[in-house]
Scaffold this active site. Structure first.
Site, PDB file in Angstrom:
ATOM      1  CG  ASP A   1      -0.531   0.530   5.559  1.00 49.81           C
ATOM      2  OD1 ASP A   1       0.160  -0.131   4.765  1.00 49.81           O
ATOM      3  OD2 ASP A   1      -1.522   1.177   5.202  1.00 49.81           O
TER       4      ASP A   1
ATOM      5  CB  CYS B   1      -7.675  -4.994   3.309  1.00 49.99           C
ATOM      6  SG  CYS B   1      -7.362  -3.222   3.107  1.00 49.99           S
TER       7      CYS B   1
ATOM      8  CB  THR C   1      10.698  -3.680  -1.456  1.00 52.23           C
ATOM      9  OG1 THR C   1      10.291  -2.306  -1.408  1.00 52.23           O
ATOM     10  CG2 THR C   1      12.155  -3.778  -1.867  1.00 52.23           C
ATOM     11  CB  ALA C   2       5.564  -5.771  -1.855  1.00 56.27           C
TER      12      ALA C   2
ATOM     13  CG  ASP D   1      -1.227   2.483   1.035  1.00 59.98           C
ATOM     14  OD1 ASP D   1      -0.990   1.765   2.026  1.00 59.98           O
ATOM     15  OD2 ASP D   1      -1.890   2.094   0.061  1.00 59.98           O
TER      16      ASP D   1
ATOM     17  CE  LYS E   1      -4.014  -5.024   0.172  1.00 62.03           C
ATOM     18  NZ  LYS E   1      -2.716  -4.852   0.847  1.00 62.03           N
TER      19      LYS E   1
ATOM     20  CG  ASP F   1       2.937   0.594   2.787  1.00 62.38           C
ATOM     21  OD1 ASP F   1       2.121  -0.341   2.838  1.00 62.38           O
ATOM     22  OD2 ASP F   1       3.885   0.713   3.574  1.00 62.38           O
TER      23      ASP F   1
ATOM     24  CG  ASP G   1      -5.971   0.352  -0.686  1.00 62.05           C
ATOM     25  OD1 ASP G   1      -6.894  -0.469  -0.853  1.00 62.05           O
ATOM     26  OD2 ASP G   1      -4.928   0.089  -0.060  1.00 62.05           O
TER      27      ASP G   1
END
Length: 354
Positions: free
Chosen positions: A233, A23, A54-55, A97, A26, A57, A74
């Site tokens: 998360d 990650c 709201t971003a 997620d 990103k 998951d 992902d």
């Protein structure tokens, strides 16, 4: 990047083929926010219960009064050299997620990009096997997918799940007075940086793999508990980045007790030795203006708090009276180091760490 094909003898390490890993790959949150500002606003879909506003998951789409679909994807470049472990970590991270939204996974599709003439086919097969085994552990099939021949190795999942429309665990529902609970210890990015530099011992590697391959399955139950108001998360934006998304969604201030944070065993020592990632600096540049670090914190605190987590733990915002139930749920699921790390309070969206 100098690599050899299987035909010439030497087979490169997976992490040698990637410019970043896990990650930590990103796009920095500040850059991502700027990119998204340039996209057209989507039309309103009444049954789209959770989108990108709201971003959160995963996306959630209502089918009827009893069922909603949870959808996410992902994928990333390798964080470890063992192909089977790479597949396991990537699949665990993708399924997280679904759990973070309170959902139950139904099936997954594999997303595969591999340098097909550089890596042995058995190596690639082991990546896929790792992902399939994690999905089997979660009780879901890998029902298909898509693959490309790429310069860097990439693996992940598109995951589909189901949740009751009234039991969605969003990242934006925290309330003033809530207690913050973290499910997994921090420090994955630091350990991965040490691994890439040959500084992580066998015990540290085993601890990292144990953390990153533990499914966040308690999320499905946590969403049904009275008093659980928000959940997410912790992944590539680090603890502070994902907590700040929670703060912005609720319009609240988070207050974090630095001494209460759980760490993977070698993380603090390795961070002191300089084993930090470039992503931690990019994370801080993106959101550090909304974070207040107390003067007495150790100098390395900023890098630790922004350390990108791969397949990190659940962050739960719950009423004070629900803390024991949340901790028991996590510990019953094998998360022995779940800990209370702070509170939510009235105030502008920011984080205060003391």
């Amino acid at each position: 990047m100098n690599v050899s094909s299987p035909a010439t003898g030497a087979v490169p390490r997976l992490t040698e083929l990637a410019h970043g890993g896990g990650c930590g790959c990103k796009i920095a949150p500040g850059v991502l926010a700027e990119l998204l500002k340039r996209t057209a606003q989507s039309p309103v879909f009444p049954n789209l219960l959770v989108g990108s506003e709201t971003a959160d998951d995963a996306a959630v789409y209502r089918l009827n009064d009893e069922q909603a679909i949870v959808a996410t994807t992902d994928f990333f470049m390798p964080i470890v050299d063992d192909p089977y472990d790479f597949g396991r970590i990537a699949a665990t991270n993708a399924l997280s997620d679904i759990y973070a939204m309170g959902g139950k996974p139904l099936f997954a599709l594999a997303l595969v990009g591999m340098p097909i003439n550089v890596l042995p086919h058995e190596t690639i097969a082991q990546v896929l096997k790792g992902g399939e085994d994690v999905c089997a552990q979660a009780g879901v099939p890998v029902a298909g997918g898509h693959s490309i021949d790429s310069v860097e190795p990439i693996y992940g999942l598109a995951a589909i799940g189901v949740v009751h429309p009234q039991r969605i665990a969003r990242n934006a529902g925290a309330k003033a007075g809530d207690v913050l609970v973290l499910g997994k210890p921090l420090g994955v990015g630091i350990l991965s940086a040490a691994l890439k530099k040959g500084r992580l011992d066998d015990a540290g590697y085993a601890e990292m793999i144990a953390a990153t391959t533990r499914l966040n399955r308690p999320g499905t139950t946590l969403a049904t508990l009275d008093g659980v108001h928000a959940m997410t998360d912790v992944t590539g934006f680090g603890l502070l980045g994902h907590m700040l998304e929670m703060c912005r969604g609720a319009g609240l201030t988070a207050r974090v007790d630095y001494t209460a944070l759980p760490w993977l065993q070698p993380a603090l020592e390795l961070a002191q030795a300089g084993m930090v990632t470039g992503a931690s600096g990019r994370n801080w540049a993106s959101y550090g203006a909304d974070v207040e670090l107390a003067a007495g914190l150790p100098p390395i605190a900023q890098a630790l708090l922004t350390d990108p987590q791969t397949s990190g733990g659940l962050l739960v915002s719950c009423a004070e009276g629900s803390v024991d139930a949340v901790l028991n749920c996590l510990r019953d699921g094998g998360f022995d180091r779940a800990a209370v790390i702070g509170t939510m309070s009235e105030g502008r969206p920011r984080i205060v760490v003391a």
